[in-house]
Design a protein around this motif. Structure first.
Motif, PDB file in Angstrom:
ATOM      1  N   CYS A 117      22.143   0.254  44.921  1.00 27.11           N
ATOM      2  CA  CYS A 117      21.808   1.369  45.804  1.00 27.11           C
ATOM      3  C   CYS A 117      22.739   1.526  46.998  1.00 27.11           C
ATOM      4  CB  CYS A 117      20.367   1.275  46.321  1.00 27.11           C
ATOM      5  SG  CYS A 117      19.125   1.255  45.038  1.00 27.11           S
ATOM      6  N   PHE A 118      23.675   0.635  47.230  1.00 24.58           N
ATOM      7  CA  PHE A 118      24.526   0.745  48.416  1.00 24.58           C
ATOM      8  C   PHE A 118      25.390   1.998  48.362  1.00 24.58           C
ATOM      9  CE2 PHE A 118      28.614   0.113  50.499  1.00 24.58           C
ATOM     10  CZ  PHE A 118      28.191  -0.093  51.793  1.00 24.58           C
ATOM     11  N   ARG A 119      26.056   2.191  47.252  1.00 26.26           N
ATOM     12  CA  ARG A 119      26.990   3.316  47.140  1.00 26.26           C
ATOM     13  C   ARG A 119      26.256   4.650  47.247  1.00 26.26           C
ATOM     14  NH1 ARG A 119      29.197   6.645  43.144  1.00 26.26           N
ATOM     15  NH2 ARG A 119      31.370   7.169  43.496  1.00 26.26           N
ATOM     16  N   GLY A 145      19.966   4.895  55.860  1.00 28.55           N
ATOM     17  CA  GLY A 145      18.870   3.919  55.906  1.00 28.55           C
ATOM     18  C   GLY A 145      17.662   4.357  55.114  1.00 28.55           C
ATOM     19  N   VAL A 146      17.258   5.615  55.284  1.00 28.88           N
ATOM     20  CA  VAL A 146      16.093   6.123  54.550  1.00 28.88           C
ATOM     21  C   VAL A 146      16.386   6.165  53.052  1.00 28.88           C
ATOM     22  CG1 VAL A 146      14.661   8.173  54.193  1.00 28.88           C
ATOM     23  CG2 VAL A 146      15.180   7.410  56.503  1.00 28.88           C
ATOM     24  N   CYS A 167      15.679   4.111  47.586  1.00 29.45           N
ATOM     25  CA  CYS A 167      16.345   3.658  46.362  1.00 29.45           C
ATOM     26  C   CYS A 167      15.942   2.225  46.005  1.00 29.45           C
ATOM     27  CB  CYS A 167      17.856   3.761  46.523  1.00 29.45           C
ATOM     28  SG  CYS A 167      18.785   3.318  45.045  1.00 29.45           S
ATOM     29  N   ARG A 168      15.852   1.338  46.996  1.00 30.43           N
ATOM     30  CA  ARG A 168      15.450  -0.050  46.721  1.00 30.43           C
ATOM     31  C   ARG A 168      14.012  -0.130  46.233  1.00 30.43           C
ATOM     32  NH1 ARG A 168      18.790  -3.968  45.596  1.00 30.43           N
ATOM     33  NH2 ARG A 168      17.273  -5.452  46.335  1.00 30.43           N
ATOM     34  N   ALA A 169      13.130   0.727  46.762  1.00 25.66           N
ATOM     35  CA  ALA A 169      11.746   0.741  46.280  1.00 25.66           C
ATOM     36  C   ALA A 169      11.696   1.152  44.811  1.00 25.66           C
ATOM     37  CB  ALA A 169      10.899   1.679  47.135  1.00 25.66           C
TER      38      ALA A 169
END
Length: 131
Positions: A50-52, A92-93, A98-100
């Protein structure tokens, strides 16, 4: 060999082929969970899931709104302030969202693997319950 056949027809020729080589890049482990007490992810943050996507979403939204602000106010510094702030907030949001979803999909995949390894009994059978 007939006219229509291109190569060997027996299946042993296909089984004798070696497996394709596995290419490993040192230090890159895609999909690896990060230990919360470790700081090693700071040196390879681009491999995190999810970083990119979250960074690109933040930069695109920050740039578009910051550019509109700079054009509207005719002050580049105000546009730059909006760009930096909105990039940080939206990134950040987007990262959290994305991580969730990533964790939810991972849990679903683990449940499917567990179900495939230990399938439930067929319907209509009675299982003994230990009391």
């Amino acid at each position: 060999m007939s006219i229509n056949q291109v190569g060997p027809t027996d299946e042993s020729a296909e089984r004798d082929l070696p497996p394709p080589p596995v290419v490993e890049v040192p230090g890159v482990h895609v999909g690896e969970e990060v230990d919360p007490m470790s700081t090693s992810f700071l040196f390879r943050f681009w491999t995190l899931p999810c970083f990119r996507d979250s960074t690109l979403t933040g930069v695109a939204s920050g740039f578009s709104v910051g550019a509109l602000r700079a054009i509207r106010t005719r002050n580049g510094w105000k546009g730059l302030d909006v760009f930096v702030g909105l990039t940080a907030v939206v990134s950040g949001v987007s990262w959290i969202y994305c991580r969730a979803n990533y964790r939810r999909e991972r849990e679903r995949a683990e449940a499917m693997v567990a179900l495939a390894l230990d399938p439930p009994p067929p319907p209509g059978t009675i299982e003994e319950i230990e009391i």
